[in-house]
Each structure stands twice: as C-alpha cells, then as structure tokens.
Design an enzyme around this catalytic site. Structure first.
Site, PDB file in Angstrom:
ATOM      1  N   ILE A  17       0.810  -1.213   0.000  1.00  0.00           N
ATOM      2  CA  ILE A  17       0.000   0.000   0.000  1.00  0.00           C
ATOM      3  C   ILE A  17       0.844   1.265   0.000  1.00  0.00           C
ATOM      4  CG2 ILE A  17      -2.071  -1.062   0.958  1.00  0.00           C
ATOM      5  CD1 ILE A  17      -1.255  -0.148   3.707  1.00  0.00           C
ATOM      6  N   ALA A  79      25.026   4.015  12.884  1.00  0.00           N
ATOM      7  CA  ALA A  79      24.187   2.972  12.293  1.00  0.00           C
ATOM      8  C   ALA A  79      23.718   3.429  10.923  1.00  0.00           C
ATOM      9  CB  ALA A  79      22.986   2.688  13.198  1.00  0.00           C
ATOM     10  N   GLU A 100      29.827   8.086   8.668  1.00  0.00           N
ATOM     11  CA  GLU A 100      29.241   8.897   9.737  1.00  0.00           C
ATOM     12  C   GLU A 100      30.269   9.481  10.696  1.00  0.00           C
ATOM     13  OE1 GLU A 100      26.019   6.886  11.694  1.00  0.00           O
ATOM     14  OE2 GLU A 100      24.841   6.762   9.859  1.00  0.00           O
ATOM     15  N   GLU A 142      24.393  14.482   2.102  1.00  0.00           N
ATOM     16  CA  GLU A 142      24.040  15.911   2.082  1.00  0.00           C
ATOM     17  C   GLU A 142      22.855  16.247   2.980  1.00  0.00           C
ATOM     18  OE1 GLU A 142      21.261  16.387  -1.862  1.00  0.00           O
ATOM     19  OE2 GLU A 142      23.435  16.518  -2.127  1.00  0.00           O
TER      20      GLU A 142
END
Length: 181
Positions: A17, A79, A100, A142
């Site tokens: 859906i 993560a 990160e 970004e």
C-alpha cells in the site's frame, strides 16, 4: 515438525500500500493457527547495521542526532541501512562507520541481531563492536547532520539504565558491548 508450528501464521494474500525510499508498507491476510483469517499491516525494511566503536581507553564514539519523528536530539550509536537485502552486513557496518564518523577499525566483533519492532516490521539490525580505531574525516550524506562525541562506556551503561538513552538499538548494543569487553 517444529515445536512452534502451532503458532505459525500463513500469508494468503499481500498488497503493497506504500512503496517508499526506506519503508514499504504492506497489508497482508494470514491464516491463523485456528484456521481463521486475520489482517496484518507491516513495514518491510531492507535491514540495517549498528556499531559500537570502542577506543583503546574505553570510550565509545556516539552520535547526537536530531530525529524528526521525535522532534528532539537523541544519543545513538553509528548505524545505517543496507543498500540492499543482499549486502554483506559487515561491509555495510564498515561503510556506515567510515561515512558517519570517519573511523575505520582493525577488529570487528559481531554482537548479534536486534529486531526493533517485531510486531509490525521485519527490520533486522546486526550489531557490531569495532576496536582498534583509526580516525579520519566524516563523509556525511548531504541530508545528514550529526555530532560525534567520545563517552566512557560505563557512563553510557549508566545512561541506558537511567533512561537517558532511549534509542533501542543503542541500549541493546551498549549493554552487549559492556558484557563482551
């Protein structure tokens, strides 16, 4: 025969859906163990990894990141999601840690799997402990904004137990790392 076959639900129909970038929402019909049918709404997720980067002096590199659904900054371990369901999870963990935080690691220890919300999503997060850290430059996307900080592992354990750290994957990973080292 499996000892839990009496609990199994069998999918008999599935309708997607919503097909998003990260989430794919399905409405399924299942046959219950008693033969009746029921609806299940679920979120399909490609999967993710989480990393506890541990310095030689016992500190963990954590992130402070604003989370829009919560309208607040929370503390998390590094993560990120997999690029595909077939991506090697360790390679994804290495990529996410480097992007990160700018960190690479000499030693990787798999700490197991965490299902953050098994009642409505199939998201599977594989957790790692990274040691022998080498620091470099962040390579953030970004649209990604976060601060990194080194915090003693024992402080993070206290913050998990006191309720200050509320992110589920971070709670599990910190407590596992504390038992492993």
């Amino acid at each position: 025969m499996n000892q839990f076959d009496n609990l199994k639900e069998v999918q008999i129909a599935s309708e997607e859906i919503y097909d998003g970038v990260i989430l794919h929402v399905c409405k399924d019909t299942v046959t219950l163990p008693n033969g009746k049918t029921a609806r299940r709404e679920l979120i399909r997720h490609v999967g993710a990894v989480g990393i506890v980067p541990l310095t030689d002096d016992g500190k963990v590199i954590v992130e402070r990141q604003y989370r829009y659904p919560l309208d607040m900054v929370i503390t998390e371990i590094p993560a990120g999601k997999l690029d595909s369901k077939n991506e090697d999870r360790l390679e994804a963990a290495k990529r996410e840690l480097r992007e990160e935080t700018g960190i690479t690691a000499d030693e990787w220890i798999e700490m197991g799997v965490y299902y953050p919300a098994a009642a409505y999503t199939d998201e599977k997060i594989t957790l790692y402990l990274a040691k022998g850290l080498h620091f470099g430059e962040q390579q953030l996307d970004e649209d990604e904004f976060l601060n990194i900080e080194a915090v003693p592992l024992e402080t993070l354990v206290e913050e998990v137990l006191s309720g200050k750290i509320t992110d589920g994957k971070t709670q599990v990973a910190i407590l596992k790392a504390d038992k492993i080292i």
